[in-house]
Design a protein around this motif. Structure first.
Motif, PDB file in Angstrom:
ATOM      1  N   GLU A   1      18.950 -12.807  36.435  1.00 53.64           N
ATOM      2  CA  GLU A   1      20.220 -13.032  37.450  1.00 53.64           C
ATOM      3  C   GLU A   1      19.598 -13.265  38.902  1.00 53.64           C
ATOM      4  O   GLU A   1      20.421 -13.773  39.610  1.00 53.64           O
ATOM      5  N   ILE A   2      18.700 -12.763  39.269  1.00 49.89           N
ATOM      6  CA  ILE A   2      18.014 -12.827  40.620  1.00 49.89           C
ATOM      7  C   ILE A   2      16.880 -13.621  40.872  1.00 49.89           C
ATOM      8  O   ILE A   2      16.496 -13.918  42.069  1.00 49.89           O
ATOM      9  N   ILE A   3      16.234 -14.012  39.986  1.00 58.49           N
ATOM     10  CA  ILE A   3      15.061 -15.040  40.259  1.00 58.49           C
ATOM     11  C   ILE A   3      14.981 -16.236  41.009  1.00 58.49           C
ATOM     12  O   ILE A   3      14.313 -16.536  41.676  1.00 58.49           O
ATOM     13  N   HIS A   4      16.481 -16.594  40.846  1.00 61.34           N
ATOM     14  CA  HIS A   4      16.593 -17.980  41.796  1.00 61.34           C
ATOM     15  C   HIS A   4      16.907 -17.679  43.088  1.00 61.34           C
ATOM     16  O   HIS A   4      16.931 -18.684  43.892  1.00 61.34           O
ATOM     17  N   THR A   5      17.046 -16.514  43.668  1.00 65.27           N
ATOM     18  CA  THR A   5      17.424 -16.167  45.021  1.00 65.27           C
ATOM     19  C   THR A   5      16.491 -15.070  45.614  1.00 65.27           C
ATOM     20  O   THR A   5      16.507 -15.157  46.723  1.00 65.27           O
TER      21      THR A   5
ATOM     22  N   GLY B   1       6.806  -0.216  24.939  1.00 68.46           N
ATOM     23  CA  GLY B   1       5.691  -0.944  25.039  1.00 68.46           C
ATOM     24  C   GLY B   1       5.761  -2.034  25.914  1.00 68.46           C
ATOM     25  O   GLY B   1       4.861  -3.209  25.779  1.00 68.46           O
ATOM     26  N   HIS B   2       6.239  -1.837  27.136  1.00 72.22           N
ATOM     27  CA  HIS B   2       6.446  -2.930  28.072  1.00 72.22           C
ATOM     28  C   HIS B   2       6.024  -2.709  29.593  1.00 72.22           C
ATOM     29  O   HIS B   2       6.040  -1.415  29.636  1.00 72.22           O
ATOM     30  N   THR B   3       5.526  -3.589  30.447  1.00 70.77           N
ATOM     31  CA  THR B   3       5.450  -3.428  31.841  1.00 70.77           C
ATOM     32  C   THR B   3       6.276  -4.384  32.674  1.00 70.77           C
ATOM     33  O   THR B   3       6.589  -5.465  32.194  1.00 70.77           O
ATOM     34  N   PHE B   4       6.648  -4.020  33.662  1.00 67.66           N
ATOM     35  CA  PHE B   4       7.429  -4.909  34.483  1.00 67.66           C
ATOM     36  C   PHE B   4       6.638  -6.223  34.518  1.00 67.66           C
ATOM     37  O   PHE B   4       7.618  -7.335  34.381  1.00 67.66           O
ATOM     38  N   SER B   5       5.447  -6.097  35.039  1.00 65.29           N
ATOM     39  CA  SER B   5       4.883  -7.566  35.237  1.00 65.29           C
ATOM     40  C   SER B   5       4.610  -8.405  33.905  1.00 65.29           C
ATOM     41  O   SER B   5       5.100  -9.613  34.101  1.00 65.29           O
ATOM     42  N   ASN B   6       4.561  -7.940  32.832  1.00 64.11           N
ATOM     43  CA  ASN B   6       4.698  -8.649  31.564  1.00 64.11           C
ATOM     44  C   ASN B   6       6.084  -9.153  31.364  1.00 64.11           C
ATOM     45  O   ASN B   6       6.308 -10.516  30.777  1.00 64.11           O
ATOM     46  N   LEU B   7       7.050  -8.393  31.801  1.00 67.51           N
ATOM     47  CA  LEU B   7       8.437  -8.844  31.394  1.00 67.51           C
ATOM     48  C   LEU B   7       8.728 -10.270  32.437  1.00 67.51           C
ATOM     49  O   LEU B   7       9.507 -11.098  32.173  1.00 67.51           O
TER      50      LEU B   7
ATOM     51  N   THR C   1      12.541 -12.921  44.815  1.00 68.10           N
ATOM     52  CA  THR C   1      11.471 -12.494  43.985  1.00 68.10           C
ATOM     53  C   THR C   1      11.576 -11.060  43.473  1.00 68.10           C
ATOM     54  O   THR C   1      11.572 -10.162  44.239  1.00 68.10           O
ATOM     55  N   PRO C   2      11.858 -11.061  42.311  1.00 66.96           N
ATOM     56  CA  PRO C   2      12.068  -9.853  41.400  1.00 66.96           C
ATOM     57  C   PRO C   2      11.083  -8.647  41.738  1.00 66.96           C
ATOM     58  O   PRO C   2       9.856  -8.915  41.641  1.00 66.96           O
ATOM     59  N   ARG C   3      11.409  -7.395  42.094  1.00 68.34           N
ATOM     60  CA  ARG C   3      10.475  -6.175  42.230  1.00 68.34           C
ATOM     61  C   ARG C   3      10.901  -5.223  41.396  1.00 68.34           C
ATOM     62  O   ARG C   3      12.188  -4.911  41.419  1.00 68.34           O
ATOM     63  N   ILE C   4      10.279  -4.304  40.977  1.00 68.99           N
ATOM     64  CA  ILE C   4      10.689  -3.359  39.983  1.00 68.99           C
ATOM     65  C   ILE C   4      11.689  -2.366  40.725  1.00 68.99           C
ATOM     66  O   ILE C   4      12.481  -1.866  40.123  1.00 68.99           O
TER      67      ILE C   4
END
Length: 359
Positions: free
Chosen positions: A254-258, A285-291, A260-263
């Protein structure tokens, strides 16, 4: 090389009621389209769903049909006009739930409450917002990256339900979309008869509180009760849960086009402390950077395969500081450059010609 990794099993997909296919086919016919069976076949839609409106179908399948129809009819605003001309009766039980409610306020409340039964892993929320009412739509499935037609169609569907109570000349105070402004954005103002804003934090209709008191002309308490009971049964039989990772991926999209996503930003949108979100992702089993990496891979494939966007523009949309950084990341994912991946997957001279200047 592998394609983008999805975070959920493909045998448990996000679904939408098959009733939507009837409205889709009807709209194609009204536009003089002769390739309806071909569109169904390309999108893996079984025509038998036309006779079983309560049968759920994968939402990704339906959205692929819309994307295919948009390309075959050369209509960049296909989803917009599909939603604009979509009769509420084509929404099946969910549509009749709204039409049979006593007032518009009750209709929107009922439809918001039962929206997950109409379309799983999704949210429709009615709330007060700065002295107005806001009806917000959000897709919670982070594996679906092609969202523009979906958002425009869904708000168009709600718009048509509201016009049943408020009249054909009614218009919302404002319409908001989270995706970037398309080339033919003036059509959106024409379709909604209102100011339309893009690159917003959500997809929403903004309107007056007083609109909620208007009676629905087709109010039918008995029909509303039947619709509620049927949707409650579907709730018990389906019950798909949304994982934290799916919510995070969806918010990133939803936000990446406007931005830089941060956790910290995603956690705030989800109403969680950042450390809690980090822990919940770790538990799954996930990290924010991997997602974030996964979303970038999926979006890169989507844009390269379905548009002629330049590599430098794509790098910017995916929030890379340099085009070379995106190219290196893409080569790491797939073992080839974005240019050659696009040519191989699209396999046409047009793609080749458009990209020669980018090497």
């Amino acid at each position: 090389m592998h394609r983008a990794t999805l975070i959920r099993e493909t045998d448990n997909p996000t679904t939408v009621m098959g009733a939507v296919v009837s409205g889709f086919a009807s709209f194609l016919s009204s536009q003089g389209a002769t390739e309806i069976e071909d569109i169904f076949e390309r999108s893996a839609i079984n025509p038998h769903v036309l006779s079983d409106p309560n049968q759920p179908i994968p939402l990704s399948t339906f959205l692929k049909a819309i994307d295919t129809a948009s390309q075959m009819t050369d209509s960049d605003n296909f989803g917009l006009w599909l939603g604009n001309q979509y009769r509420p009766e084509f929404l099946g039980l969910w549509g009749y739930l709204g039409l049979s409610s006593a007032t518009l306020g009750e209709a929107l409340s009922n439809m918001s409450h039962f929206f997950p039964e109409f379309q799983s892993r999704s949210m429709l929320k009615l709330s007060h917002h700065q002295g107005k009412m806001r009806l917000e739509y959000k897709l919670l499935d982070g594996s679906i990256v092609s969202r523009r037609h979906d958002a425009e169609m869904t708000l168009g569907n709600i718009f048509n339900v509201m016009r049943r109570a408020l009249g054909e000349r009614w218009a919302p105070q404002e319409v908001r979309f989270s995706h970037s402004r398309p080339d033919c954005w003036q059509d959106h103002q024409k379709a909604f008869r209102s100011e339309v804003l893009f690159e917003q934090d959500t997809n929403a209709l903004i309107f007056n509180v007083s609109d909620l008191t208007r009676p629905m002309p087709g109010a039918d308490p008995q029909l509303m009760l039947i619709a509620k009971q049927s949707l409650n049964f579907l709730r018990l039989s389906n019950g798909l849960k949304v994982t934290v990772a799916e919510r995070v991926q969806s918010e990133i999209i939803e936000i990446i086009h406007t931005d830089t996503p941060r956790i910290e930003q995603i956690a705030d949108r989800l109403g969680l402390p950042a450390w809690t979100l980090t822990r919940q992702l770790k538990d799954e089993g996930h990290t924010f950077s991997n997602l974030l990496d996964s979303v970038r891979r999926q979006l890169a494939c989507h844009y390269l395969e379905t548009s002629n966007i330049t590599i430098s523009r794509l790098a910017f949309l995916l929030r890379y500081t340099e085009t070379s950084s995106f190219t290196h990341a893409f080569t790491r994912w797939f073992g080839e450059s974005p240019k050659h991946w696009r040519i191989r997957h699209r396999g046409n001279a047009e793609a080749n010609s458009n990209l020669k200047s980018e090497e």
